[in-house]
Design a protein around this motif. Structure first.
Motif, PDB file in Angstrom:
ATOM      1  N   VAL A 139       0.858  -1.184   0.000  1.00  0.00           N
ATOM      2  CA  VAL A 139       0.000   0.000   0.000  1.00  0.00           C
ATOM      3  C   VAL A 139       0.888   1.226   0.000  1.00  0.00           C
ATOM      4  CG1 VAL A 139      -1.902   1.190   1.142  1.00  0.00           C
ATOM      5  CG2 VAL A 139      -1.534  -1.236   1.552  1.00  0.00           C
TER       6      VAL A 139
ATOM      7  N   ASN B 108       0.590   5.069   1.044  1.00  0.00           N
ATOM      8  CA  ASN B 108      -0.209   6.138   1.648  1.00  0.00           C
ATOM      9  C   ASN B 108       0.593   7.419   1.619  1.00  0.00           C
ATOM     10  OD1 ASN B 108      -2.569   4.700   2.458  1.00  0.00           O
ATOM     11  ND2 ASN B 108      -1.325   3.714   4.020  1.00  0.00           N
ATOM     12  N   ILE B 109       0.408   8.200   0.592  1.00  0.00           N
ATOM     13  CA  ILE B 109       1.079   9.504   0.550  1.00  0.00           C
ATOM     14  C   ILE B 109       0.068  10.569   0.920  1.00  0.00           C
ATOM     15  CG2 ILE B 109       2.283  11.181  -0.892  1.00  0.00           C
ATOM     16  CD1 ILE B 109       3.503   8.925  -2.447  1.00  0.00           C
ATOM     17  N   GLU B 110      -1.075  10.526   0.272  1.00  0.00           N
ATOM     18  CA  GLU B 110      -2.152  11.448   0.630  1.00  0.00           C
ATOM     19  C   GLU B 110      -3.123  10.732   1.554  1.00  0.00           C
ATOM     20  OE1 GLU B 110      -2.029  14.490  -0.251  1.00  0.00           O
ATOM     21  OE2 GLU B 110      -0.344  14.202  -1.609  1.00  0.00           O
ATOM     22  N   ASP B 111      -3.720  11.502   2.437  1.00  0.00           N
ATOM     23  CA  ASP B 111      -4.694  10.895   3.337  1.00  0.00           C
ATOM     24  C   ASP B 111      -5.993  10.547   2.616  1.00  0.00           C
ATOM     25  OD1 ASP B 111      -5.180  13.509   2.837  1.00  0.00           O
ATOM     26  OD2 ASP B 111      -5.513  14.110   4.904  1.00  0.00           O
TER      27      ASP B 111
ATOM     28  N   SER C 233      -5.615   5.564  -0.881  1.00  0.00           N
ATOM     29  CA  SER C 233      -4.596   4.532  -0.786  1.00  0.00           C
ATOM     30  C   SER C 233      -4.300   4.044  -2.198  1.00  0.00           C
ATOM     31  CB  SER C 233      -5.096   3.355   0.049  1.00  0.00           C
ATOM     32  OG  SER C 233      -5.125   3.692   1.408  1.00  0.00           O
TER      33      SER C 233
ATOM     34  N   TYR D 121      -1.930   1.210  -4.671  1.00  0.00           N
ATOM     35  CA  TYR D 121      -1.408  -0.144  -4.560  1.00  0.00           C
ATOM     36  C   TYR D 121      -0.316  -0.391  -5.580  1.00  0.00           C
ATOM     37  CZ  TYR D 121      -5.120  -0.750  -1.271  1.00  0.00           C
ATOM     38  OH  TYR D 121      -5.913  -0.610  -0.171  1.00  0.00           O
TER      39      TYR D 121
ATOM     40  N   PHE E 105       7.828   9.376  -5.641  1.00  0.00           N
ATOM     41  CA  PHE E 105       7.827  10.831  -5.710  1.00  0.00           C
ATOM     42  C   PHE E 105       6.457  11.271  -6.196  1.00  0.00           C
ATOM     43  CE2 PHE E 105       8.068  14.871  -7.774  1.00  0.00           C
ATOM     44  CZ  PHE E 105       8.971  15.605  -7.038  1.00  0.00           C
TER      45      PHE E 105
ATOM     46  N   PHE F 193       5.867   8.925  -9.265  1.00  0.00           N
ATOM     47  CA  PHE F 193       7.007   8.383  -9.982  1.00  0.00           C
ATOM     48  C   PHE F 193       7.795   7.474  -9.052  1.00  0.00           C
ATOM     49  CE2 PHE F 193       5.915  12.529 -11.629  1.00  0.00           C
ATOM     50  CZ  PHE F 193       6.012  12.415 -13.005  1.00  0.00           C
ATOM     51  N   ASP F 194       8.300   6.371  -9.605  1.00  0.00           N
ATOM     52  CA  ASP F 194       9.219   5.521  -8.844  1.00  0.00           C
ATOM     53  C   ASP F 194      10.630   6.082  -8.940  1.00  0.00           C
ATOM     54  OD1 ASP F 194       7.281   3.696  -8.142  1.00  0.00           O
ATOM     55  OD2 ASP F 194       7.671   2.356  -9.834  1.00  0.00           O
TER      56      ASP F 194
ATOM     57  N   ASP G 127       8.931  -3.315   7.265  1.00  0.00           N
ATOM     58  CA  ASP G 127       8.521  -2.542   6.104  1.00  0.00           C
ATOM     59  C   ASP G 127       9.197  -1.182   6.129  1.00  0.00           C
ATOM     60  OD1 ASP G 127       6.844  -3.329   4.168  1.00  0.00           O
ATOM     61  OD2 ASP G 127       5.012  -2.581   5.107  1.00  0.00           O
TER      62      ASP G 127
ATOM     63  N   HIS H 115       9.411   2.529   4.075  1.00  0.00           N
ATOM     64  CA  HIS H 115       8.809   3.381   3.046  1.00  0.00           C
ATOM     65  C   HIS H 115       9.526   4.715   2.957  1.00  0.00           C
ATOM     66  CE1 HIS H 115       4.992   1.034   2.541  1.00  0.00           C
ATOM     67  NE2 HIS H 115       5.406   0.563   3.700  1.00  0.00           N
ATOM     68  N   VAL H 116       9.744   5.163   1.729  1.00  0.00           N
ATOM     69  CA  VAL H 116      10.343   6.472   1.497  1.00  0.00           C
ATOM     70  C   VAL H 116       9.525   7.177   0.418  1.00  0.00           C
ATOM     71  CG1 VAL H 116      12.333   7.719   0.587  1.00  0.00           C
ATOM     72  CG2 VAL H 116      12.683   5.726   2.069  1.00  0.00           C
ATOM     73  N   TYR H 117       9.045   8.369   0.742  1.00  0.00           N
ATOM     74  CA  TYR H 117       8.410   9.137  -0.335  1.00  0.00           C
ATOM     75  C   TYR H 117       8.764  10.604  -0.254  1.00  0.00           C
ATOM     76  CZ  TYR H 117       4.571  10.540   2.819  1.00  0.00           C
ATOM     77  OH  TYR H 117       3.825  11.070   3.838  1.00  0.00           O
TER      78      TYR H 117
ATOM     79  N   ASN I 107       1.174  10.449   7.127  1.00  0.00           N
ATOM     80  CA  ASN I 107       0.214   9.475   6.614  1.00  0.00           C
ATOM     81  C   ASN I 107       0.877   8.113   6.575  1.00  0.00           C
ATOM     82  OD1 ASN I 107      -2.068  11.147   5.988  1.00  0.00           O
ATOM     83  ND2 ASN I 107      -0.869  12.017   4.337  1.00  0.00           N
TER      84      ASN I 107
ATOM     85  N   SER J 102      -4.845  10.613   9.623  1.00  0.00           N
ATOM     86  CA  SER J 102      -3.727  11.534   9.434  1.00  0.00           C
ATOM     87  C   SER J 102      -3.261  11.979  10.803  1.00  0.00           C
ATOM     88  CB  SER J 102      -4.180  12.758   8.630  1.00  0.00           C
ATOM     89  OG  SER J 102      -4.364  12.407   7.287  1.00  0.00           O
TER      90      SER J 102
ATOM     91  N   HIS K 171       9.877  12.082   3.274  1.00  0.00           N
ATOM     92  CA  HIS K 171       9.288  11.298   4.368  1.00  0.00           C
ATOM     93  C   HIS K 171       9.871   9.890   4.394  1.00  0.00           C
ATOM     94  CE1 HIS K 171       5.793  14.011   5.219  1.00  0.00           C
ATOM     95  NE2 HIS K 171       6.138  14.452   4.030  1.00  0.00           N
TER      96      HIS K 171
ATOM     97  N   TYR L 176       9.214   6.307   6.669  1.00  0.00           N
ATOM     98  CA  TYR L 176       8.607   5.610   7.799  1.00  0.00           C
ATOM     99  C   TYR L 176       8.794   4.115   7.687  1.00  0.00           C
ATOM    100  CZ  TYR L 176       4.359   4.620   5.023  1.00  0.00           C
ATOM    101  OH  TYR L 176       3.468   4.182   4.079  1.00  0.00           O
TER     102      TYR L 176
ATOM    103  N   LYS M 272       7.723   0.214   9.485  1.00  0.00           N
ATOM    104  CA  LYS M 272       6.723  -0.493  10.290  1.00  0.00           C
ATOM    105  C   LYS M 272       7.335  -1.755  10.845  1.00  0.00           C
ATOM    106  CE  LYS M 272       2.341   0.679   8.136  1.00  0.00           C
ATOM    107  NZ  LYS M 272       1.179   0.021   7.484  1.00  0.00           N
TER     108      LYS M 272
END
Lengths: 134, 134
Positions: A71, A73-76, A79, A81, A91, A100-101, A121, A123-125, B73, B79, B123, B125, B127
């Motif tokens: 999943v 989740n960048i924007e609230d 979601s 996939y 990005f 963009f990846d 897990d 995550h980086v965005y 997020n 949020s 960002h 994060y 888990k």
DNA sequence: TATTAAATTGTAATAATTACAAACTTGTAA
DNA sequence: TTACAAGTTTGTAATTATTACAATTTAATA
């Protein structure tokens, strides 16, 4: 039906090979643009008119639990996939909204304060403006 | 009223110093546990009984736009808000649900594929399971 | 092909967020 | 200090994403 490798992935995890699940997985494999539930539902509904949105939610939930899909989740408000479960960053362009990846080397990131934390897990965005919108 | 430095930050950005805004900022400064809108609303309502949840949303939106606060997020269901705008990572424990800060050196992360992208926000994060829950 | 467990469907419920207009405050300048 | 215009707050209603649930249908296996 095609996508024998996807079928094998499901069988390996004892997930029933329902038509809907195969179509959703196939869709994710062919559309690696980080679709929302609504995009997935709307597009697949064209070939499965009886498809229920609940099925899309159920299937995605199962695929995420089994680690076949991630999943984003960048924007609230949405979601998204991603069937690409390799380490990579996302990005989001704040102008056009496209995601963009980009490639990252997670092991290069210097972190402190996570002794004795078990990490499953990562995550980086990033957010900003893409070249086209600049 | 205390928190003169927060007032200055608002004035600097031409944001009116309403009582509600000051209280919300003060709350975020004193509760750096990444509260949800609901937590912020419920707690501040004790001292401002007429507070509206819309005001909490409006204020947080403005503070985020002005860069005084960041949105977190991690889960699609909530949020969270963070007044700490220094580069740092967030770890969410999948058992107890708590979010922990950890320090990162963003410049150490090796990325590729972002030439000509203008980056405003970064960002990170993770888990997993925290030490207490292990 | 019959059986059983699991998946799908559609509807209804829940929860988070936004829209909007009326009432109220704030900042500014006389 | 007061008065005004602009901006803010409030409460309700609307919207949107997601989940719950029970009836129906389908998949896997013997």
């Amino acid at each position: 039906m095609m996508f024998e490798s996807l079928k094998k992935e499901l069988k390996k995890r004892n997930i029933n090979l329902s038509y809907q699940r195969l179509k959703i997985l196939e869709y994710l494999a062919q559309n690696q643009c980080h679709p929302t539930v609504d995009q997935i539902y709307t597009d697949i509904q064209k070939s499965i008119p009886t498809l229920s949105k609940t099925t899309v939610y159920n299937t995605l939930k199962k695929l995420v639990e089994e680690g076949l899909v991630r999943v984003i989740n960048i924007e609230d408000t949405e979601s998204r996939y991603d069937i690409n479960i390799e380490d990579h960053g996302h990005f989001k362009c704040e102008n056009c909204g496209n995601i963009f990846d980009f490639s990252i080397n997670m092991d290069s990131l210097v972190c402190n304060g996570l002794d004795n934390f078990r990490i499953f897990d990562r995550h980086v965005y990033f957010k900003g403006i893409c070249p086209q919108c600049s």
